[in-house]
Design an enzyme around this catalytic site. Structure first.
Site, short mmCIF file in Angstrom:
data_model
loop_
_atom_site.label_atom_id
_atom_site.label_comp_id
_atom_site.label_asym_id
_atom_site.label_seq_id
_atom_site.Cartn_x
_atom_site.Cartn_y
_atom_site.Cartn_z
N TYR A 87 77.47 30.91 54.32
CA TYR A 87 78.53 30.25 54.35
C TYR A 87 79.83 30.50 53.73
O TYR A 87 80.84 30.30 54.15
CB TYR A 87 78.26 29.09 53.63
CG TYR A 87 77.05 28.20 53.91
CD1 TYR A 87 77.33 26.88 54.65
CD2 TYR A 87 75.66 28.52 54.04
CE1 TYR A 87 76.45 26.25 55.23
CE2 TYR A 87 74.86 27.74 54.02
CZ TYR A 87 74.94 26.28 55.06
OH TYR A 87 73.82 25.57 55.38
N ASN A 159 82.43 23.78 59.39
CA ASN A 159 81.40 23.08 59.21
C ASN A 159 81.48 21.55 58.63
O ASN A 159 82.07 21.49 57.52
CB ASN A 159 80.86 23.77 57.97
CG ASN A 159 79.54 23.15 57.43
OD1 ASN A 159 78.39 23.25 58.38
ND2 ASN A 159 79.40 22.69 56.16
N GLU A 160 81.14 20.74 59.49
CA GLU A 160 81.20 19.15 59.21
C GLU A 160 82.51 18.88 58.83
O GLU A 160 83.06 17.85 58.20
CB GLU A 160 80.28 18.92 57.87
CG GLU A 160 78.96 19.14 58.30
CD GLU A 160 77.98 18.74 57.20
OE1 GLU A 160 78.46 17.99 56.23
OE2 GLU A 160 76.74 18.64 57.37
N ASP A 202 75.19 15.17 61.10
CA ASP A 202 74.52 14.42 61.79
C ASP A 202 74.73 12.97 61.61
O ASP A 202 74.05 12.39 61.05
CB ASP A 202 72.99 14.81 61.49
CG ASP A 202 72.12 13.98 62.57
OD1 ASP A 202 72.53 13.56 63.56
OD2 ASP A 202 70.80 14.19 62.16
N GLU A 268 71.30 23.36 59.87
CA GLU A 268 70.46 23.04 58.77
C GLU A 268 69.55 21.94 58.98
O GLU A 268 69.64 21.09 59.86
CB GLU A 268 71.40 22.47 57.52
CG GLU A 268 72.52 23.31 57.21
CD GLU A 268 73.43 22.60 56.13
OE1 GLU A 268 73.13 21.22 55.79
OE2 GLU A 268 74.53 23.17 55.64
N TYR A 299 67.26 24.82 55.43
CA TYR A 299 68.06 24.89 54.23
C TYR A 299 67.12 24.74 53.08
O TYR A 299 66.41 23.76 52.96
CB TYR A 299 68.99 23.38 54.29
CG TYR A 299 70.20 23.57 53.17
CD1 TYR A 299 71.19 24.21 53.33
CD2 TYR A 299 69.96 23.11 51.96
CE1 TYR A 299 72.27 24.38 52.30
CE2 TYR A 299 70.74 23.09 51.15
CZ TYR A 299 72.02 23.78 51.22
OH TYR A 299 73.12 23.82 50.26
#
Length: 498
Positions: A87, A159-160, A202, A268, A299
């Site tokens: 990351y 990421n997100e 998600d 993940e 994860y």
């Protein structure tokens, strides 16, 4: 007749020779080996020892300490992992040893280009203010650091960033802008095409729209640089032994993404409530019901306060396996590897849809496909390249034996832990040694070392919750299955000294 000096010189040349994994490419909804054309499915782990809190401390880059990477690569090779996700990386550091070690054991790397500090990532609350020339120079420098490694599988542009309907309004065009800029920089300066994609939360209200927005074609030509090359999903919906293909919503994922034109995988996964984890989802994720997806990454590798770890690491470099490691290995061993290599017959001749508002179903999610232009100076930066950028390369791996103590779940010290040279992607059961402990357990690593407890993951990670995981202790001597026969060799995925 060759002289002894000539023979020795030839041997030295062989020892310095470095072979490497074949790069992975995107072919419609699948990854594939660029040489063999076999399908590549991710069997992976998220790997960020020290966590995002360590970034900028000098010890927060997971790919800059060769001793640590050798330890972890050996354990991942035994486990059957073929991909890791990192990351937070510092592009100014030397990554040659670590990336070469992972290459030598058949493990590819997915790199997040952002960093968890202001100015080095897109601010989801105000994306336009953070989309700057200095930000883009940082992520281009990350590309420079990893572009020359053949086992660099791809780059995550975000990421997100979208984690609810509100953030689905302003952010989508900027995600596509960052992807475009990264892909244009790669095209100008990398020795090959390297995929660029996104890792999504998600969140059902925005998941399908996020995928639809990022995978559509926003130009009349065949080359739309702003389009995602792949789509990761951080999903913790399968929880415990009472879940299933339908209860978890995996069946819905397959239905939603059945016509995807880019690879989709779980970036993940691994719900830890209830604990300990049983990883029953593994056989389904890699089974015949889910061939639309391209695998996933558990994860996470390193234990921290959120209790998702497979391995507990300590400040002195030692490590101890946790019960989740044993359990995951048992589930990985059930995977039909031959099924994974077979192409999905439904993934042929797929064309991305043209971007338009009809693709978006949620009120409030962006239907604006006018992608922002790069900030001033970025076009020239892409043309000229980042000045004095550090560029890595595969180097010879001459040390194969792990130099630090590693302990089994029962506290006994493992002996004979080493990496084995391979020429293809790692897979479960491929490179098992006769690794074992003695009959008498030694003291655990925790008696003489400090634990590492910072959390891993990108900014806004969905993995900060969950019940405390308990380590499942094993009885008697710990032993990996017998497998790899023969000594390390000079020629293979990496050059190993005899």
């Amino acid at each position: 007749m060759l002289s002894l000096i000539s023979i020795l010189g030839f041997a030295c040349a062989l020892a310095a020779r470095v072979a490497a994994l074949n790069p992975v490419v995107v072919h419609e909804q699948e990854f594939s080996d660029s040489v063999t054309n076999d399908r590549f499915v991710i069997i992976g782990i998220d790997y960020q020892p020290g966590g995002q809190g360590a970034y900028g401390t000098g010890s927060g880059d997971p790919l800059s300490n060769g001793t640590t990477c050798l330890r972890d690569a050996a354990l991942m090779q035994q486990l059957g992992v073929n991909t890791i996700r990192c990351y937070n990386v510092d592009p100014s550091l030397d990554h040659n040893d670590c990336v070469s070690i992972f290459d030598s054991v058949g493990i590819y790397i997915l790199i997040d280009v952002n960093a968890p500090v202001p100015g080095l990532s897109i601010d989801r609350s105000n994306p336009s203010s953070s989309y700057t020339t200095s930000y883009l120079q940082h992520i281009f420098t990350v590309v420079e650091a990893f572009k020359s490694f053949p086992n660099t599988l791809g780059f995550f542009a975000g990421n997100e960033i979208i984690n609810d309907v509100a953030t689905g309004q302003a952010n989508p065009p900027y995600i596509r802008a960052v992807q475009r800029d990264l892909k244009n920089y790669i095209a100008a300066h990398a020795p090959r095409t390297i995929p660029v994609g996104y890792s999504a939360a998600d969140v059902q209200e925005v998941l399908q729209d996020t995928w639809a927005y990022l995978q559509c074609k926003n130009s009349n030509g065949t080359n739309d640089a702003s389009r995602s090359d792949f789509f990761g999903l951080n999903s913790y919906s399968w929880c415990g032994s009472h879940s299933s293909y339908t209860i978890s919503g995996y069946s819905t994922l397959v239905e939603t993404f059945s016509n995807t034109t880019i690879p989709i995988f779980l970036s993940e996964y691994g719900c830890n409530d209830p604990a300990p984890r049983v990883f029953d989802e593994v056989t389904t994720l890699y089974g015949p019901q889910m061939t639309t997806l391209s695998g996933g990454l558990v994860y996470q590798y390193t234990q921290d306060s959120s209790n998702y770890g497979l391995v507990q690491t300590y400040g002195n470099g030692t490590a101890q396996l946790l019960g989740d490691y044993d359990t995951l290995m048992g589930q990985y061993d059930k995977i039909d590897v031959s099924l994974l290599a077979s192409s999905n017959s439904t993934a042929t001749s797929l064309q991305p849809p043209q971007c338009n508002a009809d693709l978006i179903s949620s009120d409030g999610f962006s239907t604006d496909f006018n992608i922002p232009n790069p900030p001033n100076g970025v076009d020239q930066l892409i043309k000229s390249g980042v000045p004095n950028a550090p560029t890595g390369s595969i180097v010879s791996v001459t040390r194969t034996s792990v130099q630090v103590a590693v302990y089994a779940t029962n506290g006994a010290r493992l002996s004979g832990l080493e990496i084995q040279a391979v020429s293809t992607a790692n897979s479960p059961g491929q490179s098992r040694s006769g690794l074992s402990t003695g009959a008498v357990a030694s003291a655990t690593a925790s008696s003489s070392a400090d634990t590492s407890s910072t959390s891993a993951g990108g900014s806004g990670s969905a993995s900060s919750t969950g019940a405390a995981a308990s380590a499942k202790a094993s009885s008697g001597a710990y032993r990996f299955g017998a497998g790899f026969a023969g000594a390390a060799v000079v020629i293979g995925a990496g050059a190993f000294a005899l």
